[in-house]
Design a protein around this motif. Structure first.
Motif, PDB file in Angstrom:
ATOM      1  N   VAL A  41     -78.019  79.691 -16.147  1.00 50.96           N
ATOM      2  CA  VAL A  41     -77.183  80.633 -16.882  1.00 50.96           C
ATOM      3  C   VAL A  41     -75.739  80.322 -16.529  1.00 50.96           C
ATOM      4  O   VAL A  41     -75.410  80.177 -15.342  1.00 50.96           O
ATOM      5  N   GLN A  42     -74.886  80.197 -17.524  1.00 52.32           N
ATOM      6  CA  GLN A  42     -73.471  79.864 -17.342  1.00 52.32           C
ATOM      7  C   GLN A  42     -73.299  78.609 -16.482  1.00 52.32           C
ATOM      8  O   GLN A  42     -72.407  78.523 -15.644  1.00 52.32           O
ATOM      9  N   GLY A  43     -74.201  77.643 -16.658  1.00 53.41           N
ATOM     10  CA  GLY A  43     -74.107  76.382 -15.940  1.00 53.41           C
ATOM     11  C   GLY A  43     -74.563  76.437 -14.495  1.00 53.41           C
ATOM     12  O   GLY A  43     -74.479  75.447 -13.782  1.00 53.41           O
ATOM     13  N   ILE A  44     -75.055  77.586 -14.040  1.00 55.72           N
ATOM     14  CA  ILE A  44     -75.506  77.745 -12.657  1.00 55.72           C
ATOM     15  C   ILE A  44     -77.029  77.773 -12.636  1.00 55.72           C
ATOM     16  O   ILE A  44     -77.658  78.495 -13.404  1.00 55.72           O
ATOM     17  N   THR A  45     -77.618  76.999 -11.752  1.00 54.69           N
ATOM     18  CA  THR A  45     -79.069  76.991 -11.589  1.00 54.69           C
ATOM     19  C   THR A  45     -79.468  78.056 -10.583  1.00 54.69           C
ATOM     20  O   THR A  45     -78.956  78.088  -9.464  1.00 54.69           O
ATOM     21  N   PHE A  46     -80.388  78.920 -11.006  1.00 53.15           N
ATOM     22  CA  PHE A  46     -80.896  79.993 -10.156  1.00 53.15           C
ATOM     23  C   PHE A  46     -82.343  79.695  -9.799  1.00 53.15           C
ATOM     24  O   PHE A  46     -83.152  79.395 -10.676  1.00 53.15           O
ATOM     25  N   HIS A  47     -82.657  79.789  -8.533  1.00 59.93           N
ATOM     26  CA  HIS A  47     -84.013  79.577  -8.033  1.00 59.93           C
ATOM     27  C   HIS A  47     -84.723  80.927  -7.968  1.00 59.93           C
ATOM     28  O   HIS A  47     -84.107  81.950  -7.682  1.00 59.93           O
ATOM     29  N   THR A  48     -86.035  80.912  -8.223  1.00 61.39           N
ATOM     30  CA  THR A  48     -86.843  82.113  -8.114  1.00 61.39           C
ATOM     31  C   THR A  48     -87.979  81.852  -7.131  1.00 61.39           C
ATOM     32  O   THR A  48     -88.294  80.702  -6.833  1.00 61.39           O
ATOM     33  N   ASP A  49     -88.561  82.930  -6.625  1.00 60.56           N
ATOM     34  CA  ASP A  49     -89.733  82.806  -5.752  1.00 60.56           C
ATOM     35  C   ASP A  49     -90.590  84.054  -5.929  1.00 60.56           C
ATOM     36  O   ASP A  49     -90.338  84.867  -6.826  1.00 60.56           O
ATOM     37  N   ASP A  50     -91.589  84.216  -5.091  1.00 55.85           N
ATOM     38  CA  ASP A  50     -92.505  85.346  -5.216  1.00 55.85           C
ATOM     39  C   ASP A  50     -91.827  86.697  -5.016  1.00 55.85           C
ATOM     40  O   ASP A  50     -92.357  87.726  -5.431  1.00 55.85           O
ATOM     41  N   GLY A  67     -82.285  80.995 -24.527  1.00 55.28           N
ATOM     42  CA  GLY A  67     -81.672  81.835 -25.547  1.00 55.28           C
ATOM     43  C   GLY A  67     -81.688  83.319 -25.225  1.00 55.28           C
ATOM     44  O   GLY A  67     -80.924  84.081 -25.821  1.00 55.28           O
ATOM     45  N   GLN A  68     -82.545  83.757 -24.304  1.00 59.98           N
ATOM     46  CA  GLN A  68     -82.555  85.166 -23.919  1.00 59.98           C
ATOM     47  C   GLN A  68     -81.279  85.505 -23.166  1.00 59.98           C
ATOM     48  O   GLN A  68     -80.787  84.701 -22.380  1.00 59.98           O
ATOM     49  N   ARG A  69     -80.755  86.719 -23.394  1.00 61.55           N
ATOM     50  CA  ARG A  69     -79.625  87.215 -22.600  1.00 61.55           C
ATOM     51  C   ARG A  69     -80.205  87.976 -21.421  1.00 61.55           C
ATOM     52  O   ARG A  69     -81.032  88.868 -21.604  1.00 61.55           O
ATOM     53  N   VAL A  70     -79.779  87.602 -20.234  1.00 59.57           N
ATOM     54  CA  VAL A  70     -80.297  88.212 -19.017  1.00 59.57           C
ATOM     55  C   VAL A  70     -79.168  88.615 -18.087  1.00 59.57           C
ATOM     56  O   VAL A  70     -78.039  88.138 -18.203  1.00 59.57           O
ATOM     57  N   GLU A  71     -79.505  89.503 -17.171  1.00 59.21           N
ATOM     58  CA  GLU A  71     -78.641  89.830 -16.040  1.00 59.21           C
ATOM     59  C   GLU A  71     -79.409  89.417 -14.796  1.00 59.21           C
ATOM     60  O   GLU A  71     -80.588  89.759 -14.650  1.00 59.21           O
ATOM     61  N   ILE A  72     -78.760  88.663 -13.931  1.00 58.04           N
ATOM     62  CA  ILE A  72     -79.405  88.163 -12.720  1.00 58.04           C
ATOM     63  C   ILE A  72     -78.650  88.683 -11.506  1.00 58.04           C
ATOM     64  O   ILE A  72     -77.441  88.494 -11.393  1.00 58.04           O
ATOM     65  N   HIS A  81     -78.452  79.309  -5.366  1.00 60.16           N
ATOM     66  CA  HIS A  81     -78.431  80.685  -5.853  1.00 60.16           C
ATOM     67  C   HIS A  81     -79.878  81.151  -5.995  1.00 60.16           C
ATOM     68  O   HIS A  81     -80.638  80.586  -6.773  1.00 60.16           O
ATOM     69  N   MET A  82     -80.248  82.168  -5.217  1.00 55.97           N
ATOM     70  CA  MET A  82     -81.602  82.726  -5.242  1.00 55.97           C
ATOM     71  C   MET A  82     -81.592  84.015  -6.059  1.00 55.97           C
ATOM     72  O   MET A  82     -80.921  84.985  -5.696  1.00 55.97           O
ATOM     73  N   ALA A  83     -82.339  84.026  -7.157  1.00 57.72           N
ATOM     74  CA  ALA A  83     -82.423  85.223  -7.992  1.00 57.72           C
ATOM     75  C   ALA A  83     -83.276  86.272  -7.287  1.00 57.72           C
ATOM     76  O   ALA A  83     -84.413  86.003  -6.921  1.00 57.72           O
ATOM     77  N   THR A  84     -82.711  87.444  -7.083  1.00 62.91           N
ATOM     78  CA  THR A  84     -83.463  88.541  -6.476  1.00 62.91           C
ATOM     79  C   THR A  84     -84.028  89.466  -7.545  1.00 62.91           C
ATOM     80  O   THR A  84     -85.066  90.082  -7.336  1.00 62.91           O
ATOM     81  N   GLU A  85     -83.333  89.542  -8.695  1.00 64.13           N
ATOM     82  CA  GLU A  85     -83.812  90.355  -9.809  1.00 64.13           C
ATOM     83  C   GLU A  85     -83.320  89.746 -11.115  1.00 64.13           C
ATOM     84  O   GLU A  85     -82.169  89.312 -11.208  1.00 64.13           O
ATOM     85  N   ILE A  86     -84.189  89.725 -12.113  1.00 68.19           N
ATOM     86  CA  ILE A  86     -83.832  89.231 -13.440  1.00 68.19           C
ATOM     87  C   ILE A  86     -84.289  90.275 -14.443  1.00 68.19           C
ATOM     88  O   ILE A  86     -85.440  90.719 -14.397  1.00 68.19           O
ATOM     89  N   GLU A  87     -83.387  90.677 -15.334  1.00 72.46           N
ATOM     90  CA  GLU A  87     -83.749  91.632 -16.379  1.00 72.46           C
ATOM     91  C   GLU A  87     -83.084  91.244 -17.677  1.00 72.46           C
ATOM     92  O   GLU A  87     -82.056  90.554 -17.686  1.00 72.46           O
TER      93      GLU A  87
END
Length: 90
Positions: A41-50, A67-72, A81-87
């Motif tokens: 998102v915005q050129g930044i790679t966000f990692h996710t985990d369990d 294409g989805q609009r999200v808030e991370i 960058h570790m995503a703690t919440e994605i909506e």
């Protein structure tokens, strides 16, 4: 008086500088990498985990689409960058 104005200006600068390091971002998903469980998102790679939490219509990483609009909400550990919440973002 001039010293006091300089002190106030310095405090305001620090306040706004701290706000620039926010830990959330909004934007359109540009890429999704299922093998590495990352999204961009915005050129930044966000990692996710369990421990990544999914809300507002998302239940897992598999629900993410380009294409989805999200808030991370995320933490930055100095390397990634570790995503703690994605909506979904309305």
């Amino acid at each position: 008086m001039l010293k006091r104005i300089a002190c106030v200006a310095s405090s305001l600068t620090l306040t706004f500088a701290a706000a620039a390091h926010a830990d959330d971002i909004e934007g359109e998903i540009e890429a999704v990498d299922g093998d590495n469980q990352t999204l961009t998102v915005q050129g930044i790679t966000f990692h996710t985990d369990d421990s990544t939490d999914y809300d507002d219509g998302l239940s897992s990483f598999d629900d993410l689409e380009v294409g989805q609009r999200v808030e991370i909400d995320f933490d930055y550990d100095g390397e990634r960058h570790m995503a703690t919440e994605i909506e979904l973002d309305d």
